[in-house]
Design a protein around this motif. Structure first.
Motif, PDB file in Angstrom:
ATOM      1  N   ALA A  26       0.847  -1.176   0.000  1.00 46.47           N
ATOM      2  CA  ALA A  26       0.000   0.000   0.000  1.00 46.47           C
ATOM      3  C   ALA A  26       0.885   1.229   0.000  1.00 46.47           C
ATOM      4  N   SER A  27       0.412   2.293  -0.649  1.00 44.38           N
ATOM      5  CA  SER A  27       1.306   3.418  -0.882  1.00 44.38           C
ATOM      6  C   SER A  27       1.304   4.455   0.223  1.00 44.38           C
ATOM      7  N   GLN A  28       0.422   4.378   1.140  1.00 43.08           N
ATOM      8  CA  GLN A  28       0.341   5.418   2.156  1.00 43.08           C
ATOM      9  C   GLN A  28       1.593   5.486   3.014  1.00 43.08           C
ATOM     10  N   ALA A  29       2.116   4.362   3.400  1.00 40.42           N
ATOM     11  CA  ALA A  29       3.305   4.304   4.252  1.00 40.42           C
ATOM     12  C   ALA A  29       3.901   2.921   4.097  1.00 40.42           C
ATOM     13  N   PRO A  30       5.115   2.726   4.527  1.00 41.50           N
ATOM     14  CA  PRO A  30       5.652   1.371   4.482  1.00 41.50           C
ATOM     15  C   PRO A  30       4.729   0.429   5.244  1.00 41.50           C
ATOM     16  N   PRO A  31       4.517  -0.758   4.729  1.00 39.80           N
ATOM     17  CA  PRO A  31       3.571  -1.670   5.356  1.00 39.80           C
ATOM     18  C   PRO A  31       3.980  -2.023   6.772  1.00 39.80           C
ATOM     19  N   THR A  32       2.966  -2.095   7.625  1.00 43.45           N
ATOM     20  CA  THR A  32       3.243  -2.387   9.025  1.00 43.45           C
ATOM     21  C   THR A  32       3.721  -3.818   9.216  1.00 43.45           C
ATOM     22  N   SER A  33       3.419  -4.684   8.268  1.00 41.83           N
ATOM     23  CA  SER A  33       3.858  -6.070   8.396  1.00 41.83           C
ATOM     24  C   SER A  33       5.293  -6.270   7.920  1.00 41.83           C
ATOM     25  N   THR A  34       5.937  -5.208   7.476  1.00 42.03           N
ATOM     26  CA  THR A  34       7.310  -5.300   7.007  1.00 42.03           C
ATOM     27  C   THR A  34       8.198  -4.384   7.812  1.00 42.03           C
ATOM     28  N   PRO A  35       8.724  -4.857   8.925  1.00 46.53           N
ATOM     29  CA  PRO A  35       9.620  -4.001   9.690  1.00 46.53           C
ATOM     30  C   PRO A  35      10.839  -3.645   8.849  1.00 46.53           C
ATOM     31  N   ALA A  79      -0.210  13.328  -8.982  1.00 48.47           N
ATOM     32  CA  ALA A  79       1.124  13.017  -9.507  1.00 48.47           C
ATOM     33  C   ALA A  79       2.102  12.754  -8.370  1.00 48.47           C
ATOM     34  N   LYS A  80       2.046  13.563  -7.334  1.00 50.24           N
ATOM     35  CA  LYS A  80       2.939  13.364  -6.177  1.00 50.24           C
ATOM     36  C   LYS A  80       2.634  12.034  -5.490  1.00 50.24           C
ATOM     37  N   THR A  81       1.363  11.722  -5.346  1.00 53.36           N
ATOM     38  CA  THR A  81       0.969  10.457  -4.728  1.00 53.36           C
ATOM     39  C   THR A  81       1.471   9.276  -5.558  1.00 53.36           C
ATOM     40  N   LEU A  82       1.327   9.361  -6.866  1.00 52.97           N
ATOM     41  CA  LEU A  82       1.780   8.277  -7.733  1.00 52.97           C
ATOM     42  C   LEU A  82       3.295   8.104  -7.669  1.00 52.97           C
ATOM     43  N   GLU A  83       4.023   9.188  -7.508  1.00 52.92           N
ATOM     44  CA  GLU A  83       5.480   9.088  -7.349  1.00 52.92           C
ATOM     45  C   GLU A  83       5.827   8.309  -6.078  1.00 52.92           C
ATOM     46  N   GLY A  84       5.058   8.521  -5.015  1.00 50.13           N
ATOM     47  CA  GLY A  84       5.263   7.751  -3.784  1.00 50.13           C
ATOM     48  C   GLY A  84       4.930   6.282  -3.981  1.00 50.13           C
ATOM     49  N   GLN A  86       5.246   4.646  -6.698  1.00 56.54           N
ATOM     50  CA  GLN A  86       6.339   4.040  -7.464  1.00 56.54           C
ATOM     51  C   GLN A  86       7.439   3.524  -6.540  1.00 56.54           C
ATOM     52  N   LYS A  87       7.749   4.267  -5.496  1.00 55.23           N
ATOM     53  CA  LYS A  87       8.785   3.834  -4.554  1.00 55.23           C
ATOM     54  C   LYS A  87       8.358   2.555  -3.848  1.00 55.23           C
ATOM     55  N   ASP A  88       7.083   2.489  -3.462  1.00 53.68           N
ATOM     56  CA  ASP A  88       6.581   1.276  -2.815  1.00 53.68           C
ATOM     57  C   ASP A  88       6.623   0.088  -3.771  1.00 53.68           C
ATOM     58  N   ILE A  89       6.320   0.338  -5.024  1.00 54.88           N
ATOM     59  CA  ILE A  89       6.346  -0.733  -6.019  1.00 54.88           C
ATOM     60  C   ILE A  89       7.757  -1.296  -6.138  1.00 54.88           C
ATOM     61  N   LYS A  90       8.728  -0.431  -6.247  1.00 60.82           N
ATOM     62  CA  LYS A  90      10.119  -0.878  -6.371  1.00 60.82           C
ATOM     63  C   LYS A  90      10.547  -1.677  -5.132  1.00 60.82           C
ATOM     64  N   HIS A  91      10.130  -1.214  -3.957  1.00 58.94           N
ATOM     65  CA  HIS A  91      10.450  -1.924  -2.717  1.00 58.94           C
ATOM     66  C   HIS A  91       9.867  -3.343  -2.746  1.00 58.94           C
ATOM     67  N   PHE A  92       8.627  -3.463  -3.149  1.00 60.40           N
ATOM     68  CA  PHE A  92       7.999  -4.774  -3.152  1.00 60.40           C
ATOM     69  C   PHE A  92       8.453  -5.651  -4.300  1.00 60.40           C
ATOM     70  N   GLN A  93       8.908  -5.068  -5.385  1.00 62.97           N
ATOM     71  CA  GLN A  93       9.522  -5.882  -6.431  1.00 62.97           C
ATOM     72  C   GLN A  93      10.749  -6.577  -5.855  1.00 62.97           C
TER      73      GLN A  93
END
Length: 176
Positions: A26-35, A79-84, A86-93
């Motif tokens: 989820a893009s709001q913040a780093p997932p809570t299940s992933t310390p 646009a700013k939200t989508l940029e955030g 993208q970072k989450d997507i790369k992390h989860f990839q």
């Protein structure tokens, strides 16, 4: 081992892979299940169930972000939200690529069971993308750039060949 190099959440509808697209959070913040890191310095990998659920959450967030763009100000914010995102997507990839074969197979099986839901969410994102193209992204250069220039979001603004015309405006016709 299967690898996950498909752009974001196409759920393999736009690819040859069985069903698993890169599974982001989820893009709001780093997932809570992933310390972030444990005392040993290694990142904890969430369960496959959690990753699959987070991929759907992210797709919902993308759809809601696109739907929220209704004028230039909200399009710039999207646009700013989508940029955030993208970072989450790369992390989860990265996380998905760290899964062992059994975990990857389980992820494929879970996503296969939820294929219809994934298709509906993706189609909803594409409809929002078409709306944004038609509205010329509400004159938001930032939104137009992020949608056109990212592997993660460009598929949501691509038009089918039957519809004709380029997705992002600007008629490109071959002259001979």
């Amino acid at each position: 081992m299967k690898t996950f190099s498909i752009p974001v959440l196409s759920f393999a509808l736009l690819s040859a892979a069985p069903l698993l697209a890169d599974t982001p959070a989820a893009s709001q913040a780093p997932p809570t299940s992933t310390p972030a890191a444990t005392a040993t310095g290694k990142e904890s990998i969430p369960s496959v169930d959690s990753l699959v659920n987070q991929s759907f959450s992210l797709l919902i967030n993308i759809q809601q972000t696109l739907a929220a763009a209704q004028d230039k100000e909200s399009a710039d914010k999207a646009a700013k939200t989508l940029e955030g995102i993208q970072k989450d997507i790369k992390h989860f990839q990265d996380i998905m690529n760290k899964l062992n074969d059994a975990e990857q197979e389980k992820a494929f099986e879970l996503l296969e069971k939820m294929e219809e839901r994934g298709k509906r969410l993706e189609e909803s994102c594409k409809q929002e993308g078409k709306r944004l193209v038609k509205a010329d992204f509400y004159n938001s250069t930032a939104l137009k750039d992020v949608m056109n220039n990212s592997d993660e979001f460009s598929e949501f603004i691509e038009q089918d060949e039957e519809e004709g015309g380029p997705a992002a405006g600007g008629d490109e016709q071959e002259e001979e």
